[in-house]
Design an enzyme around this catalytic site. Structure first.
Site, PDB file in Angstrom:
ATOM      1  N   SER A   1      14.890  22.018 -16.129  1.00  0.00           N
ATOM      2  CA  SER A   1      13.766  22.823 -16.222  1.00  0.00           C
ATOM      3  C   SER A   1      14.155  24.221 -16.816  1.00  0.00           C
ATOM      4  O   SER A   1      15.178  24.762 -16.529  1.00  0.00           O
ATOM      5  CB  SER A   1      12.809  23.143 -15.016  1.00  0.00           C
ATOM      6  OG  SER A   1      12.059  24.274 -15.136  1.00  0.00           O
TER       7      SER A   1
ATOM      8  N   LYS B   1      16.025  22.115 -11.054  1.00  0.00           N
ATOM      9  CA  LYS B   1      15.306  20.820 -11.216  1.00  0.00           C
ATOM     10  C   LYS B   1      16.219  19.662 -12.039  1.00  0.00           C
ATOM     11  O   LYS B   1      17.019  20.400 -12.967  1.00  0.00           O
ATOM     12  CB  LYS B   1      14.280  21.209 -12.237  1.00  0.00           C
ATOM     13  CG  LYS B   1      12.975  21.739 -11.408  1.00  0.00           C
ATOM     14  CD  LYS B   1      12.274  20.961 -10.455  1.00  0.00           C
ATOM     15  CE  LYS B   1      11.666  19.797 -10.794  1.00  0.00           C
ATOM     16  NZ  LYS B   1      10.397  20.531 -11.465  1.00  0.00           N
TER      17      LYS B   1
ATOM     18  N   HIS C   1       0.966  -1.288  -0.138  1.00  0.00           N
ATOM     19  CA  HIS C   1      -0.054  -0.018  -0.057  1.00  0.00           C
ATOM     20  C   HIS C   1       0.866   1.339  -0.026  1.00  0.00           C
ATOM     21  O   HIS C   1       0.368   2.282   0.393  1.00  0.00           O
ATOM     22  CB  HIS C   1      -0.864  -0.079   1.228  1.00  0.00           C
ATOM     23  CG  HIS C   1      -1.632  -1.265   1.439  1.00  0.00           C
ATOM     24  ND1 HIS C   1      -2.887  -1.449   1.042  1.00  0.00           N
ATOM     25  CD2 HIS C   1      -1.321  -2.491   1.993  1.00  0.00           C
ATOM     26  CE1 HIS C   1      -3.288  -2.919   1.211  1.00  0.00           C
ATOM     27  NE2 HIS C   1      -2.495  -3.284   1.882  1.00  0.00           N
TER      28      HIS C   1
ATOM     29  N   GLU D   1       9.580   8.519 -17.035  1.00  0.00           N
ATOM     30  CA  GLU D   1       8.424   9.182 -16.957  1.00  0.00           C
ATOM     31  C   GLU D   1       7.866   8.895 -18.380  1.00  0.00           C
ATOM     32  O   GLU D   1       6.815   8.680 -18.701  1.00  0.00           O
ATOM     33  CB  GLU D   1       8.271  10.823 -16.763  1.00  0.00           C
ATOM     34  CG  GLU D   1       8.501  11.141 -15.455  1.00  0.00           C
ATOM     35  CD  GLU D   1       8.797  12.673 -15.193  1.00  0.00           C
ATOM     36  OE1 GLU D   1       7.798  13.695 -14.979  1.00  0.00           O
ATOM     37  OE2 GLU D   1      10.006  13.364 -15.462  1.00  0.00           O
TER      38      GLU D   1
END
Ligand code: ARG
Length: 465
Positions: free
Chosen positions: A283, A289, A162, A296
């Site tokens: 970024s 970043k 979980h 992704e």
């Protein structure tokens, strides 16, 4: 040729007007099926050799066809081939060029054959090769995972259920879980390749041919196990492409699961691992970043592969026997599944060996979540308590730990004994993270010794491929 003159089609005999220009473009597949050229030429070479063997072509005609086809292969590879939409597809483009080059003999190549068995053969040959390349990338990725598992066998991280801290596990054990998924993916592709490896050549349009063909011979020349059994089925079903796409969907599903974990683990909140800069991007507005774009993107690409699986299933559904033009729609989804799998697996195979693990952080995280609570319960059971009562005792100890901001292993013996008089000094052997993972010492368990043994077995399997 001007636009108004009817295009000369290989099938144009019974037609009295030229194909509408839009219809010509709409029905053509050459823009995408030219990718099959290499296998189309190999299929034609085998068909021609078979025709010569049974005496339908002379040895001299076979030679001309062989030379012509090899020249065409070179022209295509050199980018000098002039693909024509009015010749519809890869098959007719190559055949027309052959006739250009060698004259009347070129027109004999299509004896005893149809584009229906030709295309069914081409896709099988093409897919068989691509499955080979995809399987090599899976193997390379698995080798990287097994090496990483070995390197990090003693590294402790929280295991989750979980997505809540559950029990400590070895980082290597986690990597070997990914490896098992890929092991099954590899097997599924092998199954698919074995099932598709039958030659449709000779099925012709749908019913077979009146020539004295030798299907065993052309099958053997192309490395097929045998000729297909039924001509109608041979030219019509694309179940092998569907089966491949389904295996592809599962591969992408697995990669999306790995990706999700990599994205989480590289976040500042987890900070379990680092990916090298060469697999990340920045970024344009936020200078700090470092984004895990590669995982992704792969997580996102599962969508297109699942979509292609549904396209293939849907185009096949309800098709009456035998060949229908619907089947021309099989290629673009199939090609994109292949490209997506190859790129995604390459990215993973390159990236995995470069993962660095922040072992202090993963250890600290395993400490924080009361991950040895089950070990304390098991300890109490060994002291004679029923498991349910042990569960209750440990639950109370954890509540105390939360209130005091203390892990179980950080409590004194007196603190622990508040909850059960059965707790003695030896409890600390089971409350440490090392004690916890070492105790799970059986096949498939997370003890580092077992992880190393599992890595050995995995490596042996990879070597036997
Ligand atoms: N381009 C066609 C396909 O991909 C080749 C077979 C065409 N056969 C036919 N009878 N029109 O399916």
């Amino acid at each position: 040729m001007s636009d108004k003159e009817p295009a000369i089609k290989p099938w144009g005999g019974r037609f009295s007007e030229a194909t509408d220009q839009f219809v010509e473009r709409f029905t053509a597949s050459v823009s995408f099926d030219q990718r099959l050229y290499h296998h189309d030429i190999n299929g034609s070479l085998a068909h021609a050799a078979m025709l010569a063997k049974v005496g339908v072509l002379s040895e001299d005609e076979l030679k001309q066809i062989q030379t012509g086809l090899e020249e065409i292969r070179s022209e295509i590879e050199a980018g000098e081939f002039n693909w024509s939409v009015s010749l519809e597809d890869v098959h007719m483009n190559i055949e027309a060029r052959l006739t250009d080059k060698i004259g009347i003999t070129g027109k004999k190549l299509h004896t005893g054959r149809s584009r229906n068995d030709q295309v069914a053969t081409d896709i099988r040959l093409y897919l068989r090769d691509e499955i080979g390349s995809i399987c090599s990338e899976i193997t390379r990725l698995q080798q990287g995972l097994v090496a990483l598992a070995r390197r990090e066998a003693d590294t402790i991280m929280p295991g989750f259920t979980h997505l809540q801290t559950a029990q400590p596990v070895s980082f290597g054990h986690h990597m070997l879980a990914w490896n098992e998924m890929l092991e099954r993916d590899f097997g599924r592709l092998q199954d698919c390749a074995a099932r598709l490896n039958q030659s449709p050549l000779g099925a012709a349009a749908l019913a077979g041919t009146t020539y004295p063909i030798d299907r065993e011979y052309s099958a053997q020349l192309l490395g097929f196990d045998r000729p297909t059994e039924n001509s109608l089925d041979s030219v019509s079903d694309r179940d092998f492409a569907i089966e491949f796409a389904a295996a592809g969907s599962l591969i992408m599903t697995h990669l999306s699961r790995f990706s999700e974990e990599l994205v989480l683990w590289t976040s500042a909140q987890f900070n379990f691992i680092d990916l090298p800069d060469r697999f990340c991007t920045g970024s344009s507005i936020m200078p700090q970043k470092k984004n895990p774009d590669v995982p992704e993107l792969i997580r996102g690409k599962v969508g297109r592969v699942n979509g292609h699986l549904i396209s293939l299933l849907t185009l096949m559904k309800s098709q009456p026997l035998a060949y229908n033009k619907d089947n021309q729609e099989d290629k673009e989804p199939l090609f994109d599944v292949i490209d997506t799998l190859k790129d995604s697996l390459k990215a993973y195979a390159d990236m995995v060996p470069a993962i660095t693990v922040n072992a202090d952080v993963t250890r600290e995280a395993a400490m924080r979540g009361f991950s040895t609570a089950t070990d304390l319960a098991d300890y109490l059971v060994r002291k004679g308590l029923p498991f349910r009562d042990a569960h209750e005792v440990v639950g109370k100890s954890v509540a105390y730990g939360i209130a005091q901001s203390k892990d179980l292993s950080e409590m004194s013996l007196e603190e622990l004994q508040q909850f059960s008089a059965d707790i003695a000094d030896d409890v600390f052997d089971v409350l440490t993270l090392e004690g916890s993972i070492n105790a799970r010492n059986h096949i498939g368990g997370t003890a580092p010794a077992q992880v190393r043994a599992a890595a050995d077995r995995a490596e042996t399997r990879l070597q036997q491929r």
